[in-house]
Design a protein around this motif. Structure first.
Motif, PDB file in Angstrom:
ATOM      1  N   ASN A 133     -17.324  15.668  -4.628  1.00  0.00           N
ATOM      2  CA  ASN A 133     -18.166  16.836  -4.383  1.00  0.00           C
ATOM      3  C   ASN A 133     -17.822  17.980  -5.322  1.00  0.00           C
ATOM      4  O   ASN A 133     -18.695  18.747  -5.740  1.00  0.00           O
ATOM      5  CB  ASN A 133     -18.034  17.284  -2.928  1.00  0.00           C
ATOM      6  N   SER A 134     -16.544  18.121  -5.668  1.00  0.00           N
ATOM      7  CA  SER A 134     -16.153  19.165  -6.610  1.00  0.00           C
ATOM      8  C   SER A 134     -16.735  18.906  -7.993  1.00  0.00           C
ATOM      9  O   SER A 134     -17.128  19.841  -8.702  1.00  0.00           O
ATOM     10  CB  SER A 134     -14.628  19.257  -6.700  1.00  0.00           C
ATOM     11  N   ALA A 135     -16.779  17.641  -8.397  1.00  0.00           N
ATOM     12  CA  ALA A 135     -17.382  17.299  -9.686  1.00  0.00           C
ATOM     13  C   ALA A 135     -18.857  17.692  -9.713  1.00  0.00           C
ATOM     14  O   ALA A 135     -19.359  18.235 -10.708  1.00  0.00           O
ATOM     15  CB  ALA A 135     -17.224  15.806  -9.962  1.00  0.00           C
ATOM     16  N   MET A 136     -19.565  17.448  -8.610  1.00  0.00           N
ATOM     17  CA  MET A 136     -20.975  17.828  -8.538  1.00  0.00           C
ATOM     18  C   MET A 136     -21.131  19.343  -8.552  1.00  0.00           C
ATOM     19  O   MET A 136     -21.945  19.899  -9.300  1.00  0.00           O
ATOM     20  CB  MET A 136     -21.608  17.260  -7.268  1.00  0.00           C
ATOM     21  N   THR A 137     -20.341  20.033  -7.728  1.00  0.00           N
ATOM     22  CA  THR A 137     -20.502  21.469  -7.561  1.00  0.00           C
ATOM     23  C   THR A 137     -20.151  22.235  -8.826  1.00  0.00           C
ATOM     24  O   THR A 137     -20.832  23.197  -9.193  1.00  0.00           O
ATOM     25  CB  THR A 137     -19.630  21.964  -6.394  1.00  0.00           C
ATOM     26  N   SER A 138     -19.086  21.822  -9.506  1.00  0.00           N
ATOM     27  CA  SER A 138     -18.658  22.554 -10.697  1.00  0.00           C
ATOM     28  C   SER A 138     -19.726  22.513 -11.784  1.00  0.00           C
ATOM     29  O   SER A 138     -19.958  23.512 -12.479  1.00  0.00           O
ATOM     30  CB  SER A 138     -17.332  21.995 -11.219  1.00  0.00           C
ATOM     31  N   ALA A 139     -20.396  21.378 -11.934  1.00  0.00           N
ATOM     32  CA  ALA A 139     -21.487  21.303 -12.909  1.00  0.00           C
ATOM     33  C   ALA A 139     -22.634  22.206 -12.514  1.00  0.00           C
ATOM     34  O   ALA A 139     -23.259  22.861 -13.364  1.00  0.00           O
ATOM     35  CB  ALA A 139     -21.969  19.859 -13.038  1.00  0.00           C
ATOM     36  N   SER A 140     -22.921  22.283 -11.220  1.00  0.00           N
ATOM     37  CA  SER A 140     -24.028  23.097 -10.731  1.00  0.00           C
ATOM     38  C   SER A 140     -23.750  24.584 -10.862  1.00  0.00           C
ATOM     39  O   SER A 140     -24.675  25.392 -10.891  1.00  0.00           O
ATOM     40  CB  SER A 140     -24.324  22.742  -9.267  1.00  0.00           C
ATOM     41  N   ILE A 141     -22.473  24.971 -10.924  1.00  0.00           N
ATOM     42  CA  ILE A 141     -22.117  26.379 -11.090  1.00  0.00           C
ATOM     43  C   ILE A 141     -22.235  26.801 -12.542  1.00  0.00           C
ATOM     44  O   ILE A 141     -22.779  27.863 -12.865  1.00  0.00           O
ATOM     45  CB  ILE A 141     -20.677  26.629 -10.593  1.00  0.00           C
ATOM     46  N   LEU A 142     -21.769  25.976 -13.456  1.00  0.00           N
ATOM     47  CA  LEU A 142     -21.631  26.363 -14.854  1.00  0.00           C
ATOM     48  C   LEU A 142     -22.923  26.273 -15.648  1.00  0.00           C
ATOM     49  O   LEU A 142     -23.301  27.214 -16.368  1.00  0.00           O
ATOM     50  CB  LEU A 142     -20.549  25.491 -15.512  1.00  0.00           C
ATOM     51  N   PHE A 143     -23.637  25.161 -15.533  1.00  0.00           N
ATOM     52  CA  PHE A 143     -24.666  24.866 -16.531  1.00  0.00           C
ATOM     53  C   PHE A 143     -26.012  25.576 -16.342  1.00  0.00           C
ATOM     54  O   PHE A 143     -26.753  25.713 -17.325  1.00  0.00           O
ATOM     55  CB  PHE A 143     -24.844  23.351 -16.646  1.00  0.00           C
ATOM     56  N   PRO A 144     -26.385  26.048 -15.150  1.00  0.00           N
ATOM     57  CA  PRO A 144     -27.576  26.910 -15.110  1.00  0.00           C
ATOM     58  C   PRO A 144     -27.419  28.151 -15.979  1.00  0.00           C
ATOM     59  O   PRO A 144     -28.361  28.567 -16.675  1.00  0.00           O
ATOM     60  CB  PRO A 144     -27.689  27.267 -13.622  1.00  0.00           C
ATOM     61  N   ALA A 145     -26.219  28.752 -15.972  1.00  0.00           N
ATOM     62  CA  ALA A 145     -25.975  29.925 -16.814  1.00  0.00           C
ATOM     63  C   ALA A 145     -26.041  29.560 -18.293  1.00  0.00           C
ATOM     64  O   ALA A 145     -26.561  30.332 -19.115  1.00  0.00           O
ATOM     65  CB  ALA A 145     -24.616  30.532 -16.474  1.00  0.00           C
ATOM     66  N   VAL A 146     -25.529  28.379 -18.654  1.00  0.00           N
ATOM     67  CA  VAL A 146     -25.606  27.929 -20.046  1.00  0.00           C
ATOM     68  C   VAL A 146     -27.059  27.771 -20.476  1.00  0.00           C
ATOM     69  O   VAL A 146     -27.446  28.178 -21.587  1.00  0.00           O
ATOM     70  CB  VAL A 146     -24.839  26.597 -20.221  1.00  0.00           C
ATOM     71  N   ALA A 147     -27.878  27.204 -19.611  1.00  0.00           N
ATOM     72  CA  ALA A 147     -29.294  27.018 -19.937  1.00  0.00           C
ATOM     73  C   ALA A 147     -29.990  28.356 -20.151  1.00  0.00           C
ATOM     74  O   ALA A 147     -30.758  28.518 -21.118  1.00  0.00           O
ATOM     75  CB  ALA A 147     -29.981  26.231 -18.823  1.00  0.00           C
ATOM     76  N   LEU A 148     -29.739  29.309 -19.276  1.00  0.00           N
ATOM     77  CA  LEU A 148     -30.372  30.624 -19.415  1.00  0.00           C
ATOM     78  C   LEU A 148     -29.917  31.318 -20.705  1.00  0.00           C
ATOM     79  O   LEU A 148     -30.706  31.993 -21.376  1.00  0.00           O
ATOM     80  CB  LEU A 148     -30.060  31.485 -18.193  1.00  0.00           C
ATOM     81  N   TRP A 149     -28.650  31.160 -21.050  1.00  0.00           N
ATOM     82  CA  TRP A 149     -28.127  31.742 -22.294  1.00  0.00           C
ATOM     83  C   TRP A 149     -28.835  31.142 -23.506  1.00  0.00           C
ATOM     84  O   TRP A 149     -29.178  31.843 -24.456  1.00  0.00           O
ATOM     85  CB  TRP A 149     -26.626  31.498 -22.356  1.00  0.00           C
ATOM     86  N   MET A 150     -29.087  29.834 -23.462  1.00  0.00           N
ATOM     87  CA  MET A 150     -29.757  29.174 -24.569  1.00  0.00           C
ATOM     88  C   MET A 150     -31.230  29.581 -24.651  1.00  0.00           C
ATOM     89  O   MET A 150     -31.768  29.779 -25.743  1.00  0.00           O
ATOM     90  CB  MET A 150     -29.645  27.651 -24.422  1.00  0.00           C
ATOM     91  N   ILE A 151     -31.867  29.730 -23.505  1.00  0.00           N
ATOM     92  CA  ILE A 151     -33.284  30.103 -23.496  1.00  0.00           C
ATOM     93  C   ILE A 151     -33.484  31.491 -24.092  1.00  0.00           C
ATOM     94  O   ILE A 151     -34.415  31.731 -24.864  1.00  0.00           O
ATOM     95  CB  ILE A 151     -33.843  30.044 -22.057  1.00  0.00           C
ATOM     96  N   HIS A 152     -32.589  32.403 -23.757  1.00  0.00           N
ATOM     97  CA  HIS A 152     -32.745  33.788 -24.184  1.00  0.00           C
ATOM     98  C   HIS A 152     -32.047  34.033 -25.528  1.00  0.00           C
ATOM     99  O   HIS A 152     -31.054  34.748 -25.622  1.00  0.00           O
ATOM    100  CB  HIS A 152     -32.208  34.725 -23.113  1.00  0.00           C
TER     101      HIS A 152
END
Length: 393
Positions: A133-152
């Protein structure tokens, strides 16, 4: 616990969830850039969720026939194909991608859980589910912010889509590196040679209901907390997501490990108690500090109940029906989120925003009551549940 097979499984699940996490905030923005409305974006997300939910029993059967690794790899391949469709700048392609990816997500989720069962020692399943569950959650915390940074201003949508595909493809060799033991599947018989054991038994249903007791109340916090803060005029509560995410990732493996030694029952009970306290603090809170504190406390409920109930489902799963058992159990996450969102939104519209937390507290108490009614079956640690309960519901 940290065997080669288990490490590769957690790495594969981490990058698989990174694939999805990149697209969670991206799809609504991408649809808007194509001229679509917010409701159209919601419909696209819905077309992802429906096949993901519906195909899980079928994928569970596939896991029992061909193995969790086969299903996980097949799902990863379809994820990549679906991701390529996003490069076609038309709304029809976006919806086609959502359907394909939703089907693939049902496969990857089910295949991962089937591998979790086969790569986890029976006496350390709580610890294993915590790391998973930690493996799933850690990815869900980090990568939405990475995507938004790339979009903008740092690559745009195409680079987000490309990176998400790369993550999915990276998970394939990691999955191939797992050498989980395969059980013969021709005859679904018990370990002692007795009659076949149903994949959906009383124990699996019990684990599902207990997990729903923790997951249904959560949208009142995760989805509606900013709206509630606006109602109270206490300012931005975005810090909640950072604090709860980090603490959950760090503590879940430790909490799961303790459930192996003390038993599933005490840790599920502790989860319900903590969750009830958190919702109570939020309901009575009038300041930002009180509301944030209560929300963070409440977020530990699913961390405790989720890890222990997942381990409980693993305990109940028959040897030759593990794929179907865990596929059925996994449906509670989407079901809980959907029902919880409807419950919280309905209560807020009918009785006001504070009533969401009364409803969440009531559901938590129902979960605790179910636990109390079944305490003798699940309270003892290291119990062979399949032998202690009737084989069918």
């Amino acid at each position: 616990m940290l065997t080669r097979q288990f490490i590769f499984l957690c790495l594969a699940i981490f990058v698989t969830f990174a694939n999805q996490a990149m697209l969670i905030p991206t799809i609504p923005l991408y649809i808007n850039s194509l001229g679509g409305s917010a409701s159209l974006a919601g419909l696209a997300l819905f077309t992802f969720a429906v096949p993901s939910f519906l195909v899980r029993p079928l994928m569970g059967n596939a896991c029992d026939k061909w193995g969790g690794a086969f299903v996980l790899i097949a799902g990863l391949g379809i994820l990549a194909i679906g991701g390529l469709l996003y490069f076609i700048p038309y709304m029809a392609a976006v919806f086609a991608a959502s359907i394909l990816r939703g089907t693939a997500w049902g496969a990857t989720s089910t295949g991962g859980l089937a591998l979790l069962v086969t790569t986890s020692p029976q006496g350390r399943r709580g610890e294993a589910s915590g790391y998973y569950n930690s493996a799933m959650t850690s990815a869900s915390i980090l990568f939405p912010a990475v995507a938004l940074w790339m979009i903008h201003g740092h690559g745009g949508y195409r680079w987000v889509f490309l990176l998400s595909i790369v993550f999915g493809v990276l998970a394939i060799p990691m999955t191939l590196a797992i050498r989980a033991p395969r059980e013969p599947t021709a005859a679904m018989r018990s370990e002692d040679g007795g009659p076949p054991q149903p994949a959906i038994n009383r124990g699996i249903i019990l684990a599902m209901l207990l997990n729903l007791g923790a997951s249904i109340p959560q949208p009142a916090i995760v989805s509606f907390l900013p709206l509630y803060a606006k109602h109270l005029q206490i300012g931005d509560v975005g810090l909640f997501y950072v604090i709860s995410g980090i603490l959950t990732v760090v503590l879940r493996p430790l909490l799961g490990k303790r459930s192996d030694s003390l038993g599933r029952g005490p840790y599920i009970a502790l989860g319900f108690v903590i969750q009830a306290i958190g919702f109570t603090v939020v309901f009575f809170g009038t300041t930002k500090i009180m509301v944030l504190t209560g929300a963070v406390i409440a977020s530990f409920g699913p961390a405790l109940v989720g890890a222990a109930s997942m381990a409980l489902a693993m305990d109940f799963a028959p040897v030759h029906g593990q794929g179907r058992s865990m596929a059925t159990y996994s449906m509670t996450y989407q079901l809980g989120g959907g029902l919880g969102s409807m419950l919280a939104g309905g209560l807020a519209d009918m009785f006001g925003l504070p009533s969401m937390y009364i409803g969440a507290l009531v559901v938590t108490l129902f979960g605790a009551a179910l636990l109390a009614a079944t305490w003798r079956e699940i309270a003892r640690p290291q119990l062979d549940f399949r032998r202690s309960l009737p084989s069918s519901a």
